[in-house]
Design a protein around this motif. Sequence first.
Motif, PDB file in Angstrom:
ATOM      1  N   VAL A 173    -105.005  33.489  65.120  1.00 49.85           N
ATOM      2  CA  VAL A 173    -104.948  33.574  66.584  1.00 49.85           C
ATOM      3  C   VAL A 173    -103.862  32.622  67.070  1.00 49.85           C
ATOM      4  CG1 VAL A 173    -106.179  33.224  68.758  1.00 49.85           C
ATOM      5  CG2 VAL A 173    -107.395  34.159  66.779  1.00 49.85           C
ATOM      6  N   VAL A 174    -102.937  33.143  67.858  1.00 47.90           N
ATOM      7  CA  VAL A 174    -101.842  32.335  68.415  1.00 47.90           C
ATOM      8  C   VAL A 174    -101.917  32.417  69.933  1.00 47.90           C
ATOM      9  CG1 VAL A 174     -99.341  31.986  68.524  1.00 47.90           C
ATOM     10  CG2 VAL A 174    -100.387  32.820  66.402  1.00 47.90           C
ATOM     11  N   PHE A 175    -101.838  31.274  70.592  1.00 49.42           N
ATOM     12  CA  PHE A 175    -101.808  31.239  72.054  1.00 49.42           C
ATOM     13  C   PHE A 175    -100.363  31.313  72.536  1.00 49.42           C
ATOM     14  CE2 PHE A 175    -106.137  30.214  71.551  1.00 49.42           C
ATOM     15  CZ  PHE A 175    -106.758  30.410  72.783  1.00 49.42           C
ATOM     16  N   VAL A 176    -100.165  32.097  73.598  1.00 52.08           N
ATOM     17  CA  VAL A 176     -98.826  32.362  74.119  1.00 52.08           C
ATOM     18  C   VAL A 176     -98.756  31.886  75.565  1.00 52.08           C
ATOM     19  CG1 VAL A 176     -97.030  34.099  74.435  1.00 52.08           C
ATOM     20  CG2 VAL A 176     -98.766  34.413  72.644  1.00 52.08           C
ATOM     21  N   PRO A 177     -98.089  30.771  75.843  1.00 50.29           N
ATOM     22  CA  PRO A 177     -98.018  30.266  77.219  1.00 50.29           C
ATOM     23  C   PRO A 177     -96.973  31.008  78.034  1.00 50.29           C
ATOM     24  CG  PRO A 177     -96.806  28.816  75.752  1.00 50.29           C
ATOM     25  CD  PRO A 177     -97.404  29.889  74.880  1.00 50.29           C
ATOM     26  N   ALA A 178     -97.002  30.793  79.339  1.00 47.65           N
ATOM     27  CA  ALA A 178     -96.023  31.404  80.233  1.00 47.65           C
ATOM     28  C   ALA A 178     -95.104  30.371  80.872  1.00 47.65           C
ATOM     29  CB  ALA A 178     -96.721  32.213  81.319  1.00 47.65           C
ATOM     30  N   GLY A 179     -95.490  29.078  80.829  1.00 47.51           N
ATOM     31  CA  GLY A 179     -94.617  28.019  81.318  1.00 47.51           C
ATOM     32  C   GLY A 179     -94.871  27.601  82.749  1.00 47.51           C
ATOM     33  N   PRO A 180     -94.358  26.419  83.140  1.00 50.35           N
ATOM     34  CA  PRO A 180     -94.580  25.882  84.494  1.00 50.35           C
ATOM     35  C   PRO A 180     -93.545  26.376  85.495  1.00 50.35           C
ATOM     36  CG  PRO A 180     -93.396  24.277  83.174  1.00 50.35           C
ATOM     37  CD  PRO A 180     -93.646  25.463  82.273  1.00 50.35           C
ATOM     38  N   MET A 181     -93.909  26.367  86.756  1.00 54.46           N
ATOM     39  CA  MET A 181     -92.939  26.628  87.812  1.00 54.46           C
ATOM     40  C   MET A 181     -91.964  25.459  87.907  1.00 54.46           C
ATOM     41  SD  MET A 181     -95.046  26.003  91.406  1.00 54.46           S
ATOM     42  CE  MET A 181     -96.402  27.102  90.996  1.00 54.46           C
TER      43      MET A 181
END
Length: 611
Positions: A173-181
């Motif tokens: 299982v790998v978590f995929v972030p989207a990043g900060p504004m």
Amino acid sequence: MHPGVLEVTERLRERSSATRQAYLRQMDAAAALPRGRRKLSCGNLAHGMAACGPTDKDRLRMMDEVNVAMVTAYNDMLSAHQPYEGFPEQIRTALRAYGATGQVAGGVPAMCDGVTQGEPGMELSLASRDVIAMGTAIALSHNMFDAALCLGVCDKIVPGLLMGALRFGHLPVVFVPAGPMTSGVPNAEKAAVRQRFAEGKATREELLEVESASYHGPGTCTFYGTANTNQILLEAMGLQLPGASFVHPGTPLRDALTVHAAERAAKLAREGQGQLASILDERALINALVLLLATGGSTNLTLHLVAIGQCAGLQLRWEDMSALSEIVPTLARIYPNGTADINQFQAAGGTAYLFAQLLEAGLLHADVETVAGHGLHLYTREPLVEHGELVWREGPAASLDSTTLRGWREPFLADGGLRLIDGGLGRGVIKVSAVAPEHRKVSAPCRIFHTQEALVAAFEAGELERDLVAVVRFQGPAANGMPELHKLTPYLGVLQDRGFKVALVTDGRMSGASGKVPAAIHVCPEAAAGGPLARLRDGDMVSLDGDLGRLDVAVAPSVWLAREPVEHQEPIRRGWGRELFAFMRGAASPAEEGGSSFTRSLHEADGAPGQ
């Protein structure tokens, strides 16, 4: 390694022996079955790939090929999750190029505590974590998949995704972030306007203008609350790519990291490596706790880490957190524990520098498995795109801003700033890293409230202009779902700024962004269960000592014992969907056991009693 870290780790291992072994037996049994869709009947498989294109169908018929599940928390109301809209197609394309396939296995709800703060919906916030865990389990239950990608960032979403995925721990299982504004109005300026509004010195239009300038675009909010704490802890547990947390959405580096996360999940599945159950062990959980302490992270994680541990058969306790807090120094100052935002933290050296320092100090378990490979040293590197390729380089050897990030030899604080609170009024936690030393000890008559609205009304009526311990009770998991009480921060902050000694005591939660007012939170047993807070009366002298970790009341024992606990007069909670969650409130464990509705069933499933 530091002997104190080894000692706490060993205590956790011994305490968890029965439940951990039972959990691993379950995962081994699942891993022994034919992997993914290989056991499905032709009818089952036909349903599972009916909507796929011809190329994907051909690959799904090839049982040795890898199919990767995506569990997404996308919605376009949460700024942090809005970028996920385009991730599934990007991931599918990357997996096809890699010779694999990917499918969105399911979506999970993602509510925003920033929207529901102080509103009726906040009573569903903590419950949403368990709902997300159940949704993740449903998504992965189709047995179509060889690995999983979890697309989530914010407060209850990451813990819920991880809790659900852990029950499928035989999969990578790998978590995929989207990043900060990107950075907007400084958080300190926003907080100042909030206090002015609480005092009636700023209009609603002025407040909305500064709030909108702070929360202004796609990505995670830039203060160091629960969402950004989640991201650092995922790296500490080895479940997210090194340095992936704080790269802005919509950039070439963000896209390259998303593609690599997909490829990495497929590679691990092909090689039969990187199973979640083997990565998230007691060492990974302790590493996450060390990062929570070293960064002054969100108090919400004192609930979530316990609940996450239970889903992996690990019995983490607040005592473990308190013991580590004594030896882990505070190395970061990010708002509300400082003035910097998460982008400034990243620019100062970010997670790469932080991991390097804590490894050098012997405060992290280095010899661990991660989704990036073997060893936590991989997380001392930072990603970049070079000549169109994603590569990693060593992080900076020194902090680029010592007001935001420091090395372990010159910390901001010698400890982690998190205390276990104990005493005559129960057990709880307090975060003092953002509280000035002169405000950490408060002894004053208490004023009791059963709702946030009642405290705000008393403030507006001028009834709180004195030294005060505000007690907000019947806010625990069983009472009303344990909402955050962050709405109270500006009002209590105003009183403190006026020179009064002020503290908050509650069996509820505060936001991960709470700061300068001392708050004893998560107090157990909660008032609804007949805990000591239910025996308090207005005017009782309550003492909170954040440095010593004491919470006491000055009432003669004979008088105290003669009092009948105030019964919970359950507020009307019909409407706003709250009536649907009564069964979860009834099953909720105490805060120190994670405030989860799963505790009993997990212990039964793992074949061992609760510990």
